[in-house]
Design a protein around this motif. Structure first.
Motif, short mmCIF file in Angstrom:
data_model
loop_
_atom_site.label_atom_id
_atom_site.label_comp_id
_atom_site.label_asym_id
_atom_site.label_seq_id
_atom_site.Cartn_x
_atom_site.Cartn_y
_atom_site.Cartn_z
N ASP A 188 81.40 -92.12 -50.78
CA ASP A 188 82.40 -91.67 -49.81
C ASP A 188 82.03 -90.27 -49.32
N LEU A 189 81.87 -90.11 -48.01
CA LEU A 189 81.41 -88.85 -47.44
C LEU A 189 82.34 -87.69 -47.79
N GLN A 190 83.65 -87.86 -47.59
CA GLN A 190 84.58 -86.77 -47.83
C GLN A 190 84.65 -86.39 -49.31
N ILE A 192 77.95 -70.22 -48.18
CA ILE A 192 77.42 -71.54 -47.87
C ILE A 192 78.53 -72.44 -47.32
N GLU A 193 78.22 -73.10 -46.20
CA GLU A 193 79.14 -74.07 -45.62
C GLU A 193 78.52 -75.47 -45.75
N VAL A 194 79.35 -76.43 -46.15
CA VAL A 194 78.91 -77.82 -46.28
C VAL A 194 79.51 -78.58 -45.10
N GLN A 242 81.41 -84.52 -50.10
CA GLN A 242 81.44 -83.22 -49.44
C GLN A 242 82.33 -82.25 -50.20
N GLY A 243 83.50 -82.70 -50.65
CA GLY A 243 84.39 -81.85 -51.43
C GLY A 243 83.77 -81.43 -52.74
N ALA A 244 83.05 -82.36 -53.38
CA ALA A 244 82.40 -82.03 -54.66
C ALA A 244 81.29 -81.00 -54.47
#
Length: 850
Positions: free
Chosen positions: A683-685, A701-703, A688-690
């Protein structure tokens, strides 16, 4: 004649002020650029001299480049290999050495404890080092104590003041390896300066610095203090005799001069860029001066003819006009130099608004600045007056003394057409040769071609000014007599209207070109992402600064991540020219992007080979298996084997090596960005949160997913465009003053006409409205011409850079329409003072005006 010229000049103070204003702004921009860069140079000189005063001799690795290779600045500024730490003991044993201590430095970026954002942006570096009691004799503690132990740090006073840091506070610091938290033990400054040229400083004890900066067993340099009575030169010679091959001893003064010269060389590009905008402003100012003197000469024709009837020769009349121009130019240049100091402060504030922090000290006004400003301002003004002066001398006395004077188009339309076409064609030829050919000086051909093109269009513009003005003014004919007369006033003297509009044409033409290039750049980047990007997420920083590889290591451990591929970039030399090298991980890069490489070329990266963009290889005649003539700051000249070529360079540039090969030539290993590919079904979201949680401690750093990454890159482009547009605003401002000037002078010419209009019933409000509409038509005329040229220039440059990644042409129609609207509003603003003056004329005096 000289007495008459000076009396005429001083009798018309308002005309003098209006004429001088354009050149004041142009010269002020030139002077301001020199003042700003000279101030920065002085700040660096002071800081490097102060920093070097703490030691007498410095021991370091020899430069990998010979002086002829290092370029301007000698050996200063390029990267050097570290030297063994055990050399410190060797140096201490040399007779005449009072003390010697090793110094290390590297990447160390602090994180704001309040916001969690990384401290530092575009501009001065973020430096970490050891508290060196020898080299840092000029580094004074403002509060607290020196660092002691693995958890203490001393920070510079400027950073502490800006981010409200205090002794005893805990702060996180980012390194090439894992980040760590430290307690602030002290706050220090360099004498009266709060930091070193704007750089952030994080200083640790020597043992901790070796560990966190990855310099165990080595030092970057050894700082030496001589015994009393031992000269620096003598001690340098003694130490050099004790050093092994590849290590040199130099005086601290030499190092300070090298570093200062290297930075001045780097600032040379910055100065050149600002001077380009300054000369654009002067170029626009020259149009205003030319137009002003043309109108003044036309209005003074009877006065000049009277002088001819009293015995003045054509040469004397021409000389009188040029002398007047010389006086105006000299006067305006002096004011421009004074204005330059204020403009320098404004430029510094403008750059700071775009997160470009520059070191500064008290403003530096060098004699060179005064001489250049006076020369340029006076020459531009005199040169702009030559043709009007020639016209003044050419008119016969009897013709000029007639009651009615025609100050309209004048001259031969056929001759104007031929000359205009020749100049325009020559300018376009030079511009296209600079863009598509192989000239020795590309910038000269492009600049000269663009200038000639503008001049050619300005020569031709009176031929089309009347029909264009008629079309622009057509909608306002129904607004009453003021609208109709405003339109007719703009049409009846096409040469004057076109000359006034030409100044605005240049500024808006360049702004339109920048807008087209920005839109094309964003479209090209989007196309590159659509065609080549396979990554689901991208790690980068909001300031485009590199970051620790530890972020990629943490990302790989997040569940659902299939690959986290790192990208790094550094500068090197190819065939004597500077180029950029991109490093990738051969084992993962194909999972996140497509280079459209030749078969098997990615695998060759693991063998230490280099991949070359296909167009670059073809241009240089290189083939797979050939040797690339490369040079690096750490090792000098070396050979890289070309392992393959690729067709897509919009994400990686023209040269690609492996991370391992990159590590051999660049001491600092920091990632530019990291591309992440997820496992099937992840799952992308959630992932990304992890990753955001895993990299939160890095602060900068921005993801981002692909959409957010596109928006971020577009934001960088918009920021650059905003800065360029702000610098071009000076030229546009001068052009608006030109409209004010022309309208103001035309009111003198039409004094009787305005008086008659008032006498037959036109109200003051209608007079103001008439002048405003005339101004709006002239401003929109300039916008039409400028945007047409801007589109042509934008297309030419996009085509020239297509092989460099600018593959898509985009014309931002909405933005160009907005420029038309803004030009109309600018015309309204420019007309305020002339309209008020016209409306306040005394009717009886105006009717009797001669």
């Amino acid at each position: 004649m000289l007495h008459a010229t000076l009396k005429s000049l001083l009798a018309r103070k308002l005309r003098l002020a209006l004429t001088a204003l354009s050149i004041v702004l142009g010269v002020g921009f030139v002077a301001g650029t020199f003042v700003l860069t000279d101030t920065m140079n002085k700040a660096f000189d002071d800081l490097f001299t102060q920093a070097a005063s703490g030691s007498d001799v410095i021991v370091r690795a020899t430069s990998a480049f010979e002086p002829s290779q290092a370029g301007p600045g000698g050996g200063g500024g390029e990267q050097r290999e570290p030297i063994p730490e055990n050399l410190v003991a060797t140096v201490r044993g040399v007779a005449g050495v009072r003390s010697a201590e090793g110094s290390v430095s590297g990447y160390a970026q602090m994180v704001d404890p309040k916001t969690g954002d990384a401290i530092g942006g575009v501009g001065p570096p973020t430096i970490g080092g050891n508290w060196n009691t020898t080299a840092d004799a000029t580094l004074e503690l403002r509060s607290g104590t020196p660092p002691a132990g693995p958890d203490q740090v001393v920070v510079d006073a400027a950073t502490a003041k800006k981010y409200q840091l205090s002794v005893g506070q805990t702060i996180r610091i980012l390194f090439q390896g894992p980040s760590r938290e430290f307690r602030i033990a002290g706050i220090a400054g360099f004498g009266t300066a709060d930091n070193l040229g704007g750089a952030t400083l994080a200083l640790f004890d020597t043992a901790t610095a070796h560990q966190v900066l990855d310099k165990v067993g080595v030092v970057d340099e050894i700082d030496v203090i001589a015994d009393p009575g031992v000269s620096h030169t003598e001690l340098r010679g003694r130490i050099q005799d004790a050093l092994p091959t590849g290590v040199e001893a130099v005086t601290s003064t030499t190092v300070a001069d090298e570093n200062s010269e290297a930075l001045k060389e780097a600032l040379g590009f910055f100065r050149t860029a600002l001077l380009v905008f300054a000369f654009i402003a002067l170029f626009v100012g020259a149009f205003i001066i030319f137009n002003t003197f043309s109108i003044i000469v036309a209005q003074r024709m009877r006065e000049l003819a009277l002088l001819r009837t009293l015995g003045a020769t054509r040469r004397q009349v021409m000389t009188s006009v040029i002398v007047e121009a010389f006086a105006v130019g000299l006067f305006a240049s002096v004011l421009g130099i004074v204005a330059g100091i204020g403009i320098a402060l404004g430029l510094q504030g403008l750059l700071a608004a775009f997160n470009i922090d520059l070191p500064s000290t008290s403003p530096q006004l060098e004699p060179r600045t005064i001489i250049v400003a006076l020369f340029i301002g006076t020459v531009v003004t005199v040169f702009s007056s030559i043709l009007p002066a020639w016209r003044a001398a050419k008119v016969a006395p009897v013709q000029a003394l007639r009651e009615s004077q025609e100050t309209g188009a004048g001259g031969s339309w056929g001759r104007r057409l031929v000359v205009g076409l020749l100049v325009t064609a020559g300018g376009m030829a030079a511009l296209l040769y600079g863009l598509f050919g192989t000239p020795s000086s590309t910038a000269v051909f492009i600049g000269a071609g663009a200038a000639a093109t503008f001049i050619g269009i300005a020569i031709l513009s009176p031929l089309v000014a009347k029909p264009i003005a008629a079309a622009i003014g057509a909608p306002i004919r129904g607004l009453g007599v003021q609208g109709k007369l405003g339109r007719e006033n703009a049409m009846r003297n096409p040469r004057r209207s076109a000359s006034t509009a030409a100044a605005l044409m240049i500024g808006l033409g360049l702004v339109a070109m920048v807008a087209i290039l920005a839109a094309s750049l964003k479209a090209s980047f989007d196309a590159a992402l659509n065609e080549t990007l396979k990554a689901d997420l991208i790690l980068s920083t909001s300031s485009s600064l590199p970051f620790s590889p530890d972020a990629a290591a943490r990302t790989r451990r997040v569940p659902g991540v299939a690959a986290a591929s790192e990208f790094r970039q550094g500068g090197f030399r190819v065939n004597g020219s500077t180029a950029f090298l991109t490093a990738v991980d051969p084992s993962t890069v194909e999972q996140v992007t497509s280079l459209k490489e030749s078969p098997g070329s990615i695998q060759s990266l693991a063998d230490g080979d280099v991949l070359v963009f296909d167009d670059v290889a073809t241009k240089n005649g290189w083939a797979v298996g050939d040797t690339l003539p490369a040079a690096f700051g750490t090792v000098g000249r070396t050979s890289l084997t070309i392992g393959g070529t690729y067709d897509e360079n919009r994400l990686v540039g023209n040269y690609v090596v492996s991370l391992e090969t990159y590590g051999k030539y660049f001491p600092e290993q920091l990632d530019t960005f990291v591309m992440v590919k997820l496992q099937p079904g992840a799952d992308l979201q959630t992932v990304q949160g992890a990753i955001e949680e895993a990299t939160r401690s890095f602060g900068n750093i921005e993801v981002q997913n692909q959409t957010a990454f596109r928006d971020q890159q577009a934001g960088f482009i918009n920021q650059l465009v905003g800065l360029i547009t702000a610098l071009l605003a000076m030229a546009i401002l001068i052009a608006l003053f030109g409209i004010v000037n022309t309208l103001g002078l035309s009111i003198f010419e039409r004094t009787r006409e305005l008086g008659l209009l008032r006498a037959v019933g036109m109200s003051r409000r209608q007079v103001r409205s008439m002048i405003r509409w005339e101004s709006v038509i002239i401003a929109i005329l300039g916008a039409v011409l400028g945007i047409v040229i801007g589109v042509a220039f934008g297309w030419s440059i996009q085509q020239a850079l297509a092989s460099q990644g600018l593959t898509e042409l985009r014309v931002p129609g909405g933005q160009l329409v907005l420029y038309f609207i803004l030009a109309g509003f600018a015309g309204v603003l420019a007309a305020i003072l002339p309209a008020r003056r016209a409306a306040r004329l005394n009717v009886l005096r105006a009717i009797s005006y001669e």
